[in-house]
Design a protein around this motif. Sequence first.
Motif, PDB file in Angstrom:
ATOM      1  N   ILE A  22       0.798  -1.008   0.215  1.00 22.77           N
ATOM      2  CA  ILE A  22       0.095  -0.052  -0.062  1.00 22.77           C
ATOM      3  C   ILE A  22       0.915   1.295   0.004  1.00 22.77           C
ATOM      4  O   ILE A  22       1.812   1.491   0.844  1.00 22.77           O
ATOM      5  CB  ILE A  22      -0.990  -0.156   1.240  1.00 22.77           C
ATOM      6  N   ALA A  27      -1.407   4.868   3.076  1.00 30.77           N
ATOM      7  CA  ALA A  27      -1.338   4.388   4.538  1.00 30.77           C
ATOM      8  C   ALA A  27      -1.150   5.532   5.599  1.00 30.77           C
ATOM      9  O   ALA A  27      -1.998   5.517   6.496  1.00 30.77           O
ATOM     10  CB  ALA A  27      -0.091   3.797   4.749  1.00 30.77           C
ATOM     11  N   PHE A  41     -14.864   3.741   8.394  1.00 32.13           N
ATOM     12  CA  PHE A  41     -15.299   2.885   7.421  1.00 32.13           C
ATOM     13  C   PHE A  41     -14.837   3.370   6.131  1.00 32.13           C
ATOM     14  O   PHE A  41     -14.400   2.699   5.133  1.00 32.13           O
ATOM     15  CB  PHE A  41     -16.956   2.965   7.305  1.00 32.13           C
ATOM     16  N   LEU A  44     -11.097   2.597   5.832  1.00 33.92           N
ATOM     17  CA  LEU A  44     -10.906   1.164   5.613  1.00 33.92           C
ATOM     18  C   LEU A  44     -11.401   0.726   4.158  1.00 33.92           C
ATOM     19  O   LEU A  44     -10.588   0.100   3.521  1.00 33.92           O
ATOM     20  CB  LEU A  44     -11.546   0.593   6.663  1.00 33.92           C
ATOM     21  N   VAL A  82     -10.338 -11.552   0.307  1.00 41.10           N
ATOM     22  CA  VAL A  82     -10.462 -11.249   1.725  1.00 41.10           C
ATOM     23  C   VAL A  82      -9.268 -12.048   2.609  1.00 41.10           C
ATOM     24  O   VAL A  82      -9.068 -11.451   3.686  1.00 41.10           O
ATOM     25  CB  VAL A  82     -11.774 -11.901   2.305  1.00 41.10           C
ATOM     26  N   MET A  85      -6.046 -10.112   2.371  1.00 41.47           N
ATOM     27  CA  MET A  85      -6.241  -9.063   3.153  1.00 41.47           C
ATOM     28  C   MET A  85      -6.123  -9.219   4.782  1.00 41.47           C
ATOM     29  O   MET A  85      -5.594  -8.440   5.427  1.00 41.47           O
ATOM     30  CB  MET A  85      -7.336  -8.051   2.850  1.00 41.47           C
ATOM     31  N   PHE A  86      -6.667 -10.352   4.960  1.00 46.16           N
ATOM     32  CA  PHE A  86      -6.321 -10.460   6.604  1.00 46.16           C
ATOM     33  C   PHE A  86      -5.186 -10.741   6.900  1.00 46.16           C
ATOM     34  O   PHE A  86      -4.715 -10.182   7.809  1.00 46.16           O
ATOM     35  CB  PHE A  86      -7.346 -11.864   6.875  1.00 46.16           C
ATOM     36  N   LYS A  95       3.629  -5.779  12.820  1.00 51.56           N
ATOM     37  CA  LYS A  95       4.866  -5.461  12.207  1.00 51.56           C
ATOM     38  C   LYS A  95       5.311  -4.024  12.917  1.00 51.56           C
ATOM     39  O   LYS A  95       6.220  -3.668  12.553  1.00 51.56           O
ATOM     40  CB  LYS A  95       5.207  -5.515  10.831  1.00 51.56           C
ATOM     41  N   ILE A 109     -10.385  -0.249  12.947  1.00 49.65           N
ATOM     42  CA  ILE A 109     -10.863  -1.407  12.539  1.00 49.65           C
ATOM     43  C   ILE A 109     -12.270  -1.776  13.627  1.00 49.65           C
ATOM     44  O   ILE A 109     -13.392  -2.116  13.398  1.00 49.65           O
ATOM     45  CB  ILE A 109     -10.166  -2.523  12.195  1.00 49.65           C
ATOM     46  N   HIS A 204     -16.871 -12.693   7.351  1.00 50.74           N
ATOM     47  CA  HIS A 204     -16.851 -11.354   6.395  1.00 50.74           C
ATOM     48  C   HIS A 204     -17.835 -11.072   5.553  1.00 50.74           C
ATOM     49  O   HIS A 204     -18.307 -10.069   5.369  1.00 50.74           O
ATOM     50  CB  HIS A 204     -15.290 -11.422   5.663  1.00 50.74           C
ATOM     51  N   MET A 207     -20.224  -9.508   7.574  1.00 49.69           N
ATOM     52  CA  MET A 207     -19.928  -8.232   7.745  1.00 49.69           C
ATOM     53  C   MET A 207     -20.308  -7.284   6.678  1.00 49.69           C
ATOM     54  O   MET A 207     -21.007  -6.243   6.919  1.00 49.69           O
ATOM     55  CB  MET A 207     -18.447  -8.085   8.028  1.00 49.69           C
ATOM     56  N   TRP A 226     -15.946  -8.512  -4.627  1.00 50.74           N
ATOM     57  CA  TRP A 226     -16.881  -9.150  -3.651  1.00 50.74           C
ATOM     58  C   TRP A 226     -18.296  -9.365  -4.233  1.00 50.74           C
ATOM     59  O   TRP A 226     -19.139  -9.816  -3.356  1.00 50.74           O
ATOM     60  CB  TRP A 226     -16.768  -8.270  -2.309  1.00 50.74           C
TER      61      TRP A 226
HETATM   62  C1  LIG Z   1     -14.397  -2.251   2.853  1.00 50.35           C
HETATM   63  C2  LIG Z   1     -13.438  -2.177   4.150  1.00 50.35           C
HETATM   64  C3  LIG Z   1     -14.303  -1.359   4.995  1.00 50.35           C
HETATM   65  C4  LIG Z   1     -13.425  -3.477   4.612  1.00 50.35           C
HETATM   66  O1  LIG Z   1     -14.207  -4.565   4.712  1.00 50.35           O
HETATM   67  N1  LIG Z   1     -13.627  -5.475   5.067  1.00 50.35           N
HETATM   68  C5  LIG Z   1     -12.345  -5.262   5.441  1.00 50.35           C
HETATM   69  C6  LIG Z   1     -11.363  -6.099   6.033  1.00 50.35           C
HETATM   70  C7  LIG Z   1     -10.996  -5.839   7.414  1.00 50.35           C
HETATM   71 CL1  LIG Z   1     -11.861  -4.495   8.254  1.00 50.35          CL
HETATM   72  C8  LIG Z   1     -10.127  -7.017   8.063  1.00 50.35           C
HETATM   73  C9  LIG Z   1      -9.336  -7.847   7.375  1.00 50.35           C
HETATM   74  C10 LIG Z   1     -10.111  -7.945   5.972  1.00 50.35           C
HETATM   75  C11 LIG Z   1     -10.531  -7.228   5.324  1.00 50.35           C
HETATM   76 CL2  LIG Z   1     -10.967  -7.106   3.670  1.00 50.35          CL
HETATM   77  C12 LIG Z   1     -12.160  -3.948   5.190  1.00 50.35           C
HETATM   78  C13 LIG Z   1     -10.832  -3.132   5.412  1.00 50.35           C
HETATM   79  O2  LIG Z   1      -9.835  -3.989   4.782  1.00 50.35           O
HETATM   80  C14 LIG Z   1      -8.449  -3.538   4.999  1.00 50.35           C
HETATM   81  C15 LIG Z   1      -7.498  -4.151   3.913  1.00 50.35           C
HETATM   82  C16 LIG Z   1      -6.230  -3.798   4.159  1.00 50.35           C
HETATM   83  C17 LIG Z   1      -5.731  -2.769   5.220  1.00 50.35           C
HETATM   84  C18 LIG Z   1      -4.312  -2.684   5.252  1.00 50.35           C
HETATM   85  C19 LIG Z   1      -3.283  -3.325   5.118  1.00 50.35           C
HETATM   86  C20 LIG Z   1      -1.846  -3.125   5.314  1.00 50.35           C
HETATM   87  C21 LIG Z   1      -1.462  -2.005   5.453  1.00 50.35           C
HETATM   88  C22 LIG Z   1      -0.299  -1.263   5.574  1.00 50.35           C
HETATM   89  C23 LIG Z   1       1.084  -2.030   5.438  1.00 50.35           C
HETATM   90  O3  LIG Z   1       1.113  -3.323   4.703  1.00 50.35           O
HETATM   91  O4  LIG Z   1       2.137  -1.434   5.711  1.00 50.35           O
HETATM   92  C24 LIG Z   1      -0.165  -0.055   6.125  1.00 50.35           C
HETATM   93  S1  LIG Z   1      -1.709   0.546   6.216  1.00 50.35           S
HETATM   94  C25 LIG Z   1      -2.522  -1.213   5.855  1.00 50.35           C
HETATM   95  C26 LIG Z   1      -3.978  -1.329   5.750  1.00 50.35           C
HETATM   96  C27 LIG Z   1      -6.692  -2.503   6.155  1.00 50.35           C
HETATM   97  C28 LIG Z   1      -7.972  -2.813   5.959  1.00 50.35           C
END
Ligand SMILES: CC(C)c1onc(-c2c(Cl)cccc2Cl)c1COc1ccc(-c2ccc3c(C(=O)O)csc3c2)cc1
Length: 229
Positions: A22, A27, A41, A44, A82, A85-86, A95, A109, A204, A207, A226
């Motif tokens: 990212i 970030a 929201f 995120l 998903v 991204m988790f 980290k 979150i 998810h 969610m 999605w």
């Molecule tokens: C649409 C939205 C509300 C949503 O819906 N479900 C989820 C969602 C949630 Cl809440 C949790 C887990 C997965 C998902 Cl898809 C989310 C938010 O998803 C995210 C995805 C990815 C990051 C994320 C990753 C890396 C990094 C780094 C790094 O690498 O240095 C720096 S900042 C950062 C930020 C945060 C949030």
Amino acid sequence: SFTKEQQALMKVIIDAYNKHQIPQDVAKKLLQDKYSTEENFLLLTEMATSQVQVLVEFTKNIPGFLSLDREDQIALLKGSAVEAMFLRSAQALNKKMPIGHTEVLEERIRKSGISEEFIKPMFNFYKSIGELHMVLEEQALLTTITILTPDRPYVKDQPAVERLQETALDLLRKMCVLHHPQEPQYFARLLGRLTELRTLSHYHAEMLASWRVNDHKFTPLLCEIWDVQ
Ligand SMILES: CC(C)c1onc(-c2c(Cl)cccc2Cl)c1COc1ccc(-c2ccc3c(C(=O)O)csc3c2)cc1
């Protein structure tokens, strides 16, 4: 010891994993001082959208992925987004990102309209990932293995995906022996996280449904990956 092919594969995957992150300016938005549920929201959503773009670029660098059937490539990306991204958000939270990003990301979150019943398993997962103290190679390979899961919905040529996944699993097994010689079960523990990821992926979906009920908007890219809206 690693074969020449395994050394080459590791280098390609690690370079891609390091290259596709990212962007810092995205970030950094986590640090802005608005903390309403709405604002969290929106931020995120921006993070997830950026992360999906990063994920697509990373996936294109996985050796053999672009040789798969085109529709299967899409099915693998949609099926693993998903979970990938988790893993990425887990690695970011654990980290100790620069300038206090970690606490801010966690805070946003926790306060983004996700119901408590999902917050608990989500942060248990984040904690369990942190306790593994994965090295970068293991993180990159675990993400690769998640993407190359043959039994995602609509995948036609599963054996082709299985072959790619097995190559990455062989490499991860050796990586675990190399970096965690005292823990013969470490590789099995890592694979156990993949099972937990599937459960989180089901949470998810719920969610998303609850956000949509409250008329939350997603970006076109997230709607596409999605299958919402
Ligand atoms: C649409 C939205 C509300 C949503 O819906 N479900 C989820 C969602 C949630 Cl809440 C949790 C887990 C997965 C998902 Cl898809 C989310 C938010 O998803 C995210 C995805 C990815 C990051 C994320 C990753 C890396 C990094 C780094 C790094 O690498 O240095 C720096 S900042 C950062 C930020 C945060 C949030």
